[in-house]
Design an enzyme around this catalytic site. Structure first.
Site, PDB file in Angstrom:
ATOM      1  N   SER A  62       0.620  -1.127  -0.075  1.00  0.00           N
ATOM      2  CA  SER A  62       0.071   0.073  -0.095  1.00  0.00           C
ATOM      3  C   SER A  62       1.059   1.260   0.029  1.00  0.00           C
ATOM      4  CB  SER A  62      -0.874  -0.018   1.194  1.00  0.00           C
ATOM      5  OG  SER A  62      -1.451   1.154   1.408  1.00  0.00           O
ATOM      6  N   TYR A  65      -2.774  -1.303   9.963  1.00  0.00           N
ATOM      7  CA  TYR A  65      -2.706  -1.678   8.602  1.00  0.00           C
ATOM      8  C   TYR A  65      -1.405  -1.058   7.877  1.00  0.00           C
ATOM      9  CZ  TYR A  65      -4.000  -1.011   3.529  1.00  0.00           C
ATOM     10  OH  TYR A  65      -4.062  -1.371   2.217  1.00  0.00           O
TER      11      TYR A  65
END
Length: 260
Positions: free
Chosen positions: A139, A152
């Protein structure tokens, strides 16, 4: 076209979102696609649409036993895996103080340990054959900090590091390992309020390309890394984020100015 002709690909989280787009694109490019996911109905429907190019496998990326079963089943059905796309992931928006240890470990288990187990399951066969490509979907939040994304971001930074180690340990055995770093993507995970893409684009004024990404755009980056076009690329990071890497607040989410 046919950049993956004759290759077998395993795509985790392959039934929906970026995984679905990747499954469709890889099949169109000639690959035999193993759609690995917990979403049975969506996975089976997608496999049916793709016909003989794909099969669905119920799969939990956090289970070592599931990985052993999956690799054996795929080899029996399509032959040994030439490509692994570690795409399965979950998202949690909470400040560090709001995040419980169980919350934190759950995200790490799916996003990071799932990829680790995938590499352990598929990598040895690739190494024995002297070829293969592993694509880890990290990401943009594995490249920078982001409020409300402690668990995350930790998992995606970890996946970035895991990619580097795997690239070193497998490179001299003919296996390439690279990572893709999406920014905002119009999927069920990325578009949290299910507005249209045009409506969501209005929230991307702080991104140079002024819009959210499409899952098909991430799939194209994975296709490049999976294909022989990237034959001299390993340990690399491809950021597909519309310029989001410059850094910004997720306004209105936990930890942003004015939000507890």
């Amino acid at each position: 076209m046919n950049r993956l002709q004759g290759k077998t690909a395993i795509i985790t989280g392959g039934a929906r979102g970026m995984g679905e787009a990747t499954s469709r694109l890889f099949a169109a490019e000639g690959a035999k696609v193993a759609i690995a996911d917990l979403l049975d109905d969506q996975g089976a429907q997608l496999a049916a649409e793709l016909g003989g190019a794909a099969r669905f496998y119920h799969h939990d990326v956090t289970s070592e036993a599931d990985w052993a079963s999956l690799t054996a089943a795929v080899e029996a059905d399509f032959g040994p895996a030439d490509i692994l796309v570690n795409n399965a992931g979950i998202l949690l928006f909470r400040t560090l103080f709001q995040t419980t240890l169980d919350d934190y470990l759950k995200v790490l288990k799916v996003n990071l340990a799932g990829a680790f187990l995938g590499i352990k399951a598929v990598g040895p066969g690739m190494a024995a054959r002297g070829k293969g490509s592993i694509v880890n979907i990290s990401s943009v939040d594995g490249m920078k900090g982001a409020n409300g994304l402690g668990a995350y971001a930790s998992s995606k930074w970890g996946l970035r590091g895991l990619t580097k180690v795997a690239a070193m340990e497998l490179g001299h055995k003919g296996v390439r390992v690279n990572s893709v770093h999406p920014g905002g993507v119009d999927t069920m995970m990325g578009n949290l309020d299910s507005r249209s893409r045009d409506e969501v684009n209005k929230d991307y004024g702080n991104v140079p390309l002024q819009r959210i990404g499409g899952p098909e755009e991430i799939a194209k980056a994975s296709l490049f890394l999976a294909s022989d076009d990237a034959s001299y690329l390993t340990g690399a990071e491809i950021v597909v984020d519309g310029g989001m890497i410059v850094g910004h607040y997720y306004e209105g989410f936990p930890g942003a100015p004015g939000v507890d």
